[in-house]
Structures are given as structure tokens and as C-alpha cells.
Design a protein around this motif. Sequence first.
Motif, PDB file in Angstrom:
ATOM      1  N   ASP A   1       0.765  -0.662   0.221  1.00  0.00           N
ATOM      2  CA  ASP A   1       0.144   0.092  -0.038  1.00  0.00           C
ATOM      3  C   ASP A   1       0.996   1.367   0.342  1.00  0.00           C
ATOM      4  O   ASP A   1       1.728   1.469   1.151  1.00  0.00           O
ATOM      5  N   ARG A   2       0.840   1.737  -1.346  1.00  0.00           N
ATOM      6  CA  ARG A   2       2.082   3.340  -0.801  1.00  0.00           C
ATOM      7  C   ARG A   2       0.940   4.071  -1.546  1.00  0.00           C
ATOM      8  O   ARG A   2       1.781   5.465  -1.280  1.00  0.00           O
ATOM      9  N   SER A   3      -0.491   4.438  -0.688  1.00  0.00           N
ATOM     10  CA  SER A   3      -1.293   6.210  -0.381  1.00  0.00           C
ATOM     11  C   SER A   3      -0.855   6.199   0.778  1.00  0.00           C
ATOM     12  O   SER A   3      -1.162   7.088   0.856  1.00  0.00           O
TER      13      SER A   3
END
Length: 81
Positions: free
Chosen positions: A3-5
Motif C-alpha cells: 500500500d503506497r497511499s
Amino acid sequence: MDDRSGHLAFTLDLTLEEARRRAEVIAALGPDWDPVAALRAEEAARDLLYSGLDADQERTYAMLVEAGVLPGRDTGDAAAH
């Protein structure tokens, strides 16, 4: 999963806070609060509110009870609940 959010997922358990809130409500009611008397007073008020209805009002009341908008009158039969 990557998850790169930039958001961090977490959970928060409010059980202890809810127990504290309920304890504060009971404490605020004070030692003289009688829940049985309060319930009886509410039932008496509801009975008075719906007493003396004319035929048209009775039909409207029955329609609202049937639709689940208003609670029905309690007949005192615990099995009916």
C-alpha cells in the motif's frame, strides 16, 4: 499487498469508553432515579396520548402501528413481545 497511499490502517476499541459513558449517565441520574417508576410514567403518558381517539384517528393509528412507525398498545401478554 503493497500500500503506497501513505495511509496507516488501525483499529480503535471503544468498549472501555462506552462503559465509562454509561457509568457517567447512571451517576448523573442520581440515587433517587427509579427506572420502574420512569417506565410506568412513560407508559401512562403514552396511554393518555392515544386515548379518546375518534374512528378516523384509530384507523390512522392502526395504520402507523402496522407500518412499524408507532409501537402497538401493550396488552400485558408477555408472550406477544
